[in-house]
Design an enzyme around this catalytic site. Structure first.
Site, PDB file in Angstrom:
ATOM      1  N   ASP A   7      38.123  42.480  26.725  1.00  0.00           N
ATOM      2  CA  ASP A   7      39.241  43.111  27.461  1.00  0.00           C
ATOM      3  C   ASP A   7      40.450  43.463  26.633  1.00  0.00           C
ATOM      4  O   ASP A   7      41.340  42.601  26.654  1.00  0.00           O
ATOM      5  CB  ASP A   7      39.691  42.163  28.867  1.00  0.00           C
ATOM      6  CG  ASP A   7      40.299  43.065  29.752  1.00  0.00           C
ATOM      7  OD1 ASP A   7      40.655  44.032  29.785  1.00  0.00           O
ATOM      8  OD2 ASP A   7      40.687  42.504  31.067  1.00  0.00           O
ATOM      9  N   HIS A  56      49.639  32.319  26.018  1.00  0.00           N
ATOM     10  CA  HIS A  56      49.502  33.358  26.932  1.00  0.00           C
ATOM     11  C   HIS A  56      49.217  32.875  28.391  1.00  0.00           C
ATOM     12  O   HIS A  56      49.000  33.688  29.505  1.00  0.00           O
ATOM     13  CB  HIS A  56      48.265  34.140  26.678  1.00  0.00           C
ATOM     14  CG  HIS A  56      46.894  33.826  27.201  1.00  0.00           C
ATOM     15  ND1 HIS A  56      46.397  32.693  26.942  1.00  0.00           N
ATOM     16  CD2 HIS A  56      46.158  34.680  27.608  1.00  0.00           C
ATOM     17  CE1 HIS A  56      45.086  32.525  27.362  1.00  0.00           C
ATOM     18  NE2 HIS A  56      45.009  33.760  27.920  1.00  0.00           N
TER      19      HIS A  56
END
Lengths: 133, 483
Positions: free
Chosen positions: B98, B406
């Site tokens: 991704d 993240h």
């Protein structure tokens, strides 16, 4: 007769797959992946031909599973049965039979090469595949 | 298999495995995290994955894992590694499938009490306006020619078509367009998959969330970011959809022969790599940048439809509100950046796999509005728990090539999560906390249960303790759309 087992992976899905021979291994891996990604099917079956080549058997297995994921997304079909006209470690020709997807299961982005090795055993072949989710 | 005792504790939040641990390592390996996070790293194979990264040629400094580290495929999730741009490598496995999966935050002038009566309707409108699910079509149809523009201009395409404002672009990493993208490097099947999906969330861990700002830690920086306690924000977490997955898969296949051709030793085939300065490396970089641009455009289109849904629901009910962009960060990417290495400025290719850029004040890449503050670092927690807005620091520039965590980071496998709770149960638990949930897949909801993730507070304490980001604000969810 091939079999598969889901292996725990912190983020993604992994399958351990056993097959009597290479076609059995490839078909079982595909069935294991379908069991993860599809919850329910309904409707009339469809057929499709696939031709692939790769550098080696591990590359071919990754290509095979990613091809099925793509064809499943594109046609909204769960591929359930496979007839291999050819399956060498570097090339395959197969006819897929599938049924339309009524309800999807878990989401898989791709089959990966992570630590992938296809092992020949006295009983046939086995491997472990990690899928990105 | 490396053990805890093989690591040297550098500080309360930093642990280092010396290069001497394995003669194939070309750099030490570092884990960022407090003692609890460090312990958790040994529950799966992520430490070995980090060591594999430290073996890659041309690596500069250290192979690093952020506190949200967990097992991935190839790089560990939370992995950061920089390579020399002249004789180093680029690895699609260091970016992942991704490409430019990332997070966008829109902040509002709306107090949460003002929209409380409309929250259910708002979530329903957002669910309709922002399509989600596996393979699902997006909100916008693009032609083949337009797709070329998307790939090469990213959010610039969205601006031309009325899906963005100039402010949005200014407050997007790289202004929503990574330079060097080439549409012709993107395989045709990737185009075919991506063209119908523009403006869609996808599935898996992707989400859209309405949150309330419940804590401000740094009032000055919060003000500069436009964050006001009690007001609501919207977070959008998604990426490059089927287009990015296909770019990664196709280049991984193409690069399978590259390690042998260029004499690159790799410990795992998912880490196949090519020299940055090779035809294969250049093509992958151009395709990756194009997929990243698609993802920027995708989140921009979704932001447009989020604003539209708010307009539709609040029309005639609430006036004088806005949804302005705080920032848009990417957390799966490889980028050419200049960093100080041994006192000298060096051009590097920085891979961040499940890690966020966290640049300090003054970096030329930051827009004028954030020159004095540093870069907003958006860290979504697990569904139902807090998310944080952090800001980049000089310590991050000095230690981690300007990188931070993240997210919360998974702790429990998807199978274990499915065994643990049913989707209905997860939905009911969230409802009891006052969180509205919409999803196309209850099974997906169960896989993403908050209990499957690390405690985001531990992760945040670790990055702030290590000094690689500072806390600005905390937000907690009111409404969730799960892809």
């Amino acid at each position: 007769m091939g079999r598969w087992r889901a292996v725990d992976h912190t983020a993604d899905f992994a399958l351990h797959v056993w097959g009597d021979d290479l076609p059995d291994l490839f078909a079982t891996a595909a069935q294991g992946m379908a069991a993860l990604t599809v919850a329910e099917t309904a409707g009339t079956s469809v057929m499709l031909d696939v031709t692939l080549d790769a550098l080696d058997v591990e590359g071919l297995l990754v290509d095979w599973l990613n091809e099925l994921l793509y064809l499943s997304e594109r046609h909204e079909v769960c591929w359930t049965a496979f007839v291999f006209a050819e399956l060498s470690p570097v090339a395959l020709q197969a006819t897929l039979t599938g049924v339309p997807i009524a309800e999807r299961g878990s989401y898989i982005k791709a089959a990966t090469y992570h630590n992938l090795a296809v092992h020949a055993t006295p009983e046939g072949f086995e491997t472990e595949i990690v899928f990105d989710t | 298999m490396a053990e805890k005792k093989d690591f040297k504790q550098v500080s309360a939040y930093v642990w280092e495995l010396p290069q001497s641990y394995d003669k194939r390592m070309r750099a030490p390996a570092r884990i960022y995290g407090n003692a609890e996070i460090f312990d958790l790293a040994f529950r799966d194979t992520s430490v070995q994955q980090l060591i594999n990264v430290a073996m890659l040629p041309g690596i500069v400094g250290r192979a690093m894992a952020m506190p949200d580290m967990h097992q991935g495929y190839g790089f560990p999730i939370g992995g950061v590694a920089a390579f020399r741009s002249d004789d180093g490598i680029i690895s699609p496995g260091g970016v992942g499938y991704d490409i430019n999966c990332g997070v966008r935050m829109l902040a509002s002038s709306l107090h949460h009490e003002e929209i409380a009566p409309y929250l259910e309707t708002l979530n329903a409108a957002l669910y309709r306006a922002c399509p989600s699910g596996v393979g699902g079509d997006g909100a916008v149809k693009v032609s083949e020619r337009e797709l070329d523009t998307v790939l090469e201009q990213g959010s610039g395409w969205a601006l031309q078509h009325g899906y963005a404002t100039r402010d949005d672009l200014e407050r997007t990493e790289d202004n929503g367009c990574i330079p060097g993208a080439r549409a012709d490097a993107v395989p045709s099947r990737a185009r075919e998959r991506g063209r119908p999906q523009m403006g869609s969330l996808g599935a898996g861990n992707h989400f859209l969330e309405i949150d309330v700002i419940d804590e401000i830690y740094d009032p000055d920086i919060a003000q500069a970011f436009g964050l006001v306690k009690g007001n609501i924000v919207v977070q959008i977490h998604c990426g490059s959809r089927g287009l990015g997955h296909e770019v990664c898969a196709q280049y991984l296949k193409q690069l399978q022969g590259a390690p042998a051709r260029y004499g690159i030793e790799i410990a795992d085939r998912e880490l196949v790599a090519a020299p940055v300065d090779s035809p294969e490396g250049r093509d992958y970089l151009a395709a990756m940048a194009a997929a990243a641009n698609y993802a920027f455009a995708n989140r921009q289109v979704l932001a447009h439809f989020v604003r539209g849904a708010f307009e539709q629901v609040l029309a005639g009910q609430v006036s004088d509100w806005e949804l302005h962009q705080v920032y848009d960060v990417t957390h799966n990417i490889a980028k050419i950046e200049t960093h100080a290495v041994g006192g000298k400025q060096q051009r590097l290719i920085v891979h961040r796999k499940g890690a966020t850029r966290a640049f300090a004040p003054g970096r030329p890449e930051l827009p004028a509005v954030y020159q004095a503050t540093g870069q907003p670092v958006l860290v979504p927690g697990s569904m139902g728990t807090a998310s944080y807005v952090l800001v980049g620091t000089e310590t991050a520039m000095a230690e981690t090539f300007g990188s931070s965590c993240h997210g919360a980071g998974r702790m429990m496998s998807r199978n274990a999560a499915l065994r643990d709770k049913r989707g209905e149960q997860v939905r009911d638990e969230l409802r009891k906390q006052g969180i509205t949930v919409r999803t196309g897949s209850l099974k997906g909801l169960a896989e993403e249960a908050p209990s499957a993730y690390k405690d985001v507070d531990l992760v945040i304490d670790s990055v702030t303790g290590a000094g690689i980001a500072r806390k600005v604000a905390r937000v907690t969810p009111l409404a969730v759309i799960k892809g």
